[in-house]
Design a protein around this motif. Structure first.
Motif, PDB file in Angstrom:
ATOM      1  N   ALA A   1       0.272  -0.883  -0.249  1.00  0.00           N
ATOM      2  CA  ALA A   1      -0.214   0.100  -0.175  1.00  0.00           C
ATOM      3  C   ALA A   1       1.140   0.993  -0.383  1.00  0.00           C
ATOM      4  N   THR A   2       0.389   2.690  -0.900  1.00  0.00           N
ATOM      5  CA  THR A   2       0.911   3.154  -0.872  1.00  0.00           C
ATOM      6  C   THR A   2       0.195   4.881   0.104  1.00  0.00           C
ATOM      7  N   SER A   3       0.767   5.707   0.680  1.00  0.00           N
ATOM      8  CA  SER A   3       0.263   6.767   0.724  1.00  0.00           C
ATOM      9  C   SER A   3       1.415   7.992   0.293  1.00  0.00           C
ATOM     10  N   ALA A   4       0.200   8.689  -0.198  1.00  0.00           N
ATOM     11  CA  ALA A   4       1.025  10.075  -0.881  1.00  0.00           C
ATOM     12  C   ALA A   4      -0.009  10.941  -0.407  1.00  0.00           C
ATOM     13  N   ARG A   5       0.056  11.791  -1.323  1.00  0.00           N
ATOM     14  CA  ARG A   5      -0.920  13.242  -1.882  1.00  0.00           C
ATOM     15  C   ARG A   5      -0.736  13.411  -3.476  1.00  0.00           C
ATOM     16  N   TYR A   6      -0.491  12.997  -4.487  1.00  0.00           N
ATOM     17  CA  TYR A   6      -0.685  12.832  -5.768  1.00  0.00           C
ATOM     18  C   TYR A   6      -2.180  12.233  -6.299  1.00  0.00           C
ATOM     19  N   GLU A   7      -2.614  11.786  -5.915  1.00  0.00           N
ATOM     20  CA  GLU A   7      -3.792  11.033  -6.220  1.00  0.00           C
ATOM     21  C   GLU A   7      -5.110  12.678  -5.693  1.00  0.00           C
TER      22      GLU A   7
ATOM     23  N   LEU B   1      -3.531  -6.762   3.518  1.00  0.00           N
ATOM     24  CA  LEU B   1      -3.698  -5.464   3.260  1.00  0.00           C
ATOM     25  C   LEU B   1      -3.673  -4.071   4.119  1.00  0.00           C
ATOM     26  N   THR B   2      -4.745  -5.137   4.657  1.00  0.00           N
ATOM     27  CA  THR B   2      -5.111  -4.052   6.066  1.00  0.00           C
ATOM     28  C   THR B   2      -4.112  -3.375   7.206  1.00  0.00           C
ATOM     29  N   GLU B   3      -2.992  -3.689   6.874  1.00  0.00           N
ATOM     30  CA  GLU B   3      -2.003  -3.992   7.559  1.00  0.00           C
ATOM     31  C   GLU B   3      -0.953  -2.512   7.041  1.00  0.00           C
ATOM     32  N   ALA B   4      -0.921  -3.337   5.905  1.00  0.00           N
ATOM     33  CA  ALA B   4      -0.336  -2.024   5.420  1.00  0.00           C
ATOM     34  C   ALA B   4      -0.443  -0.741   4.671  1.00  0.00           C
ATOM     35  N   ASP B   5      -2.361  -0.924   4.639  1.00  0.00           N
ATOM     36  CA  ASP B   5      -2.530   0.627   4.662  1.00  0.00           C
ATOM     37  C   ASP B   5      -2.336   1.153   5.461  1.00  0.00           C
TER      38      ASP B   5
ATOM     39  N   ALA C   1       1.800  10.479   7.280  1.00  0.00           N
ATOM     40  CA  ALA C   1       0.721  11.494   8.708  1.00  0.00           C
ATOM     41  C   ALA C   1       2.202  12.135   9.885  1.00  0.00           C
ATOM     42  N   MET C   2       3.277  10.924   9.769  1.00  0.00           N
ATOM     43  CA  MET C   2       4.231  11.092  10.788  1.00  0.00           C
ATOM     44  C   MET C   2       5.429  11.707   9.604  1.00  0.00           C
ATOM     45  N   GLY C   3       5.524  11.535   8.983  1.00  0.00           N
ATOM     46  CA  GLY C   3       6.520  12.584   8.031  1.00  0.00           C
ATOM     47  C   GLY C   3       8.107  11.889   7.662  1.00  0.00           C
ATOM     48  N   PRO C   4       8.567  12.387   7.737  1.00  0.00           N
ATOM     49  CA  PRO C   4      10.166  11.396   7.993  1.00  0.00           C
ATOM     50  C   PRO C   4      10.432  10.641   9.044  1.00  0.00           C
ATOM     51  N   GLU C   5      10.234  11.304  10.327  1.00  0.00           N
ATOM     52  CA  GLU C   5       9.949  10.262  11.294  1.00  0.00           C
ATOM     53  C   GLU C   5       9.403   9.128  11.027  1.00  0.00           C
ATOM     54  N   GLY C   6       8.285   8.198  10.214  1.00  0.00           N
ATOM     55  CA  GLY C   6       7.464   8.023   9.890  1.00  0.00           C
ATOM     56  C   GLY C   6       8.052   6.542   9.448  1.00  0.00           C
ATOM     57  N   VAL C   7       9.375   7.310   8.514  1.00  0.00           N
ATOM     58  CA  VAL C   7       9.908   5.785   8.059  1.00  0.00           C
ATOM     59  C   VAL C   7      10.735   4.970   9.226  1.00  0.00           C
ATOM     60  N   GLU C   8      11.201   5.564  10.168  1.00  0.00           N
ATOM     61  CA  GLU C   8      11.949   4.657  10.866  1.00  0.00           C
ATOM     62  C   GLU C   8      11.127   3.761  11.784  1.00  0.00           C
ATOM     63  N   TRP C   9       9.527   4.642  11.877  1.00  0.00           N
ATOM     64  CA  TRP C   9       9.277   3.681  13.233  1.00  0.00           C
ATOM     65  C   TRP C   9       7.695   2.632  12.392  1.00  0.00           C
ATOM     66  N   ALA C  10       7.877   3.266  11.054  1.00  0.00           N
ATOM     67  CA  ALA C  10       7.219   1.508   9.889  1.00  0.00           C
ATOM     68  C   ALA C  10       8.057   0.657   9.671  1.00  0.00           C
ATOM     69  N   ALA C  11       9.281   1.355   9.893  1.00  0.00           N
ATOM     70  CA  ALA C  11      10.640   0.299   9.651  1.00  0.00           C
ATOM     71  C   ALA C  11      10.943  -0.579  10.976  1.00  0.00           C
ATOM     72  N   SER C  12      10.353  -0.297  12.333  1.00  0.00           N
ATOM     73  CA  SER C  12      11.147  -0.798  13.436  1.00  0.00           C
ATOM     74  C   SER C  12       9.566  -2.134  13.407  1.00  0.00           C
ATOM     75  N   LEU C  13       8.608  -1.614  12.583  1.00  0.00           N
ATOM     76  CA  LEU C  13       7.499  -2.854  13.109  1.00  0.00           C
ATOM     77  C   LEU C  13       8.046  -3.915  12.382  1.00  0.00           C
ATOM     78  N   PRO C  14       7.719  -5.050  13.351  1.00  0.00           N
ATOM     79  CA  PRO C  14       7.814  -6.301  12.768  1.00  0.00           C
ATOM     80  C   PRO C  14       6.795  -6.793  11.385  1.00  0.00           C
ATOM     81  N   GLY C  15       8.061  -7.494  10.341  1.00  0.00           N
ATOM     82  CA  GLY C  15       7.564  -8.072   9.369  1.00  0.00           C
ATOM     83  C   GLY C  15       6.936  -6.254   8.366  1.00  0.00           C
ATOM     84  N   ILE C  16       7.455  -5.265   8.656  1.00  0.00           N
ATOM     85  CA  ILE C  16       7.113  -4.238   7.455  1.00  0.00           C
ATOM     86  C   ILE C  16       7.997  -3.970   7.336  1.00  0.00           C
ATOM     87  N   GLU C  17       8.497  -3.381   5.610  1.00  0.00           N
ATOM     88  CA  GLU C  17       9.588  -3.121   4.471  1.00  0.00           C
ATOM     89  C   GLU C  17       8.927  -1.994   4.597  1.00  0.00           C
ATOM     90  N   VAL C  18       8.890  -0.674   3.867  1.00  0.00           N
ATOM     91  CA  VAL C  18       9.803   0.361   3.725  1.00  0.00           C
ATOM     92  C   VAL C  18      10.239   1.223   2.108  1.00  0.00           C
TER      93      VAL C  18
END
Length: 127
Positions: free
Chosen positions: A40-46, A73-77, A85-102
């Motif tokens: 799942a991707t989050s962005a402003r472009y759409e 898909l629920t978890e990815a989204d 929503a967290m901005g650059p800090e969110g990349v590190e946060w998401a990457a710290s979750l088990p089973g998540i790739e960013v």
């Protein structure tokens, strides 16, 4: 494979999934191989500034797009939206979750990617 408005759930791949470039609608910024899982991707472009940073009450800034690969898909989204929503800090946060790739593109157009993000290899099976 199921495409749900651009977010994808897959089983029995590998499936080749393109991630749209955040500034050029006719280009991809990466392609990944997805076997069993979801992206799942989050962005402003759409939809414009529809994701709000809960800390400021203002539209999220700092990232152009953020893509998450997870088991469902629920978890990815949900992780993609929260991390965006967290901005650059969110990349590190998401990457710290088990089973998540960013895979993310920040406002300075730098690519941030976790080591396990399933980037497609040249010549891999395409769907």
């Amino acid at each position: 494979m199921l495409n749900a408005g651009g977010d994808v759930a897959a089983a029995g791949g590998p499936w080749r999934v393109g991630v749209r470039h955040p500034e050029q609608a006719d280009k991809l910024c990466t392609v990944l191989d997805l076997t069993d899982g979801a992206v799942a991707t989050s962005a402003r472009y759409e939809r414009g500034d529809h994701i709000i940073d809960g800390r400021t009450g203002r539209p999220a800034t700092g990232l152009l797009s953020l893509t998450v690969v997870a088991e469902s898909l629920t978890e990815a989204d949900s992780v993609a939206t929260a991390a965006f929503a967290m901005g650059p800090e969110g990349v590190e946060w998401a990457a710290s979750l088990p089973g998540i790739e960013v895979f993310a593109v920040d406002a300075e157009r730098r690519v941030l990617r976790t080591p396990g993000f399933p980037v497609a290899r040249e010549g891999s099976a395409a769907a």
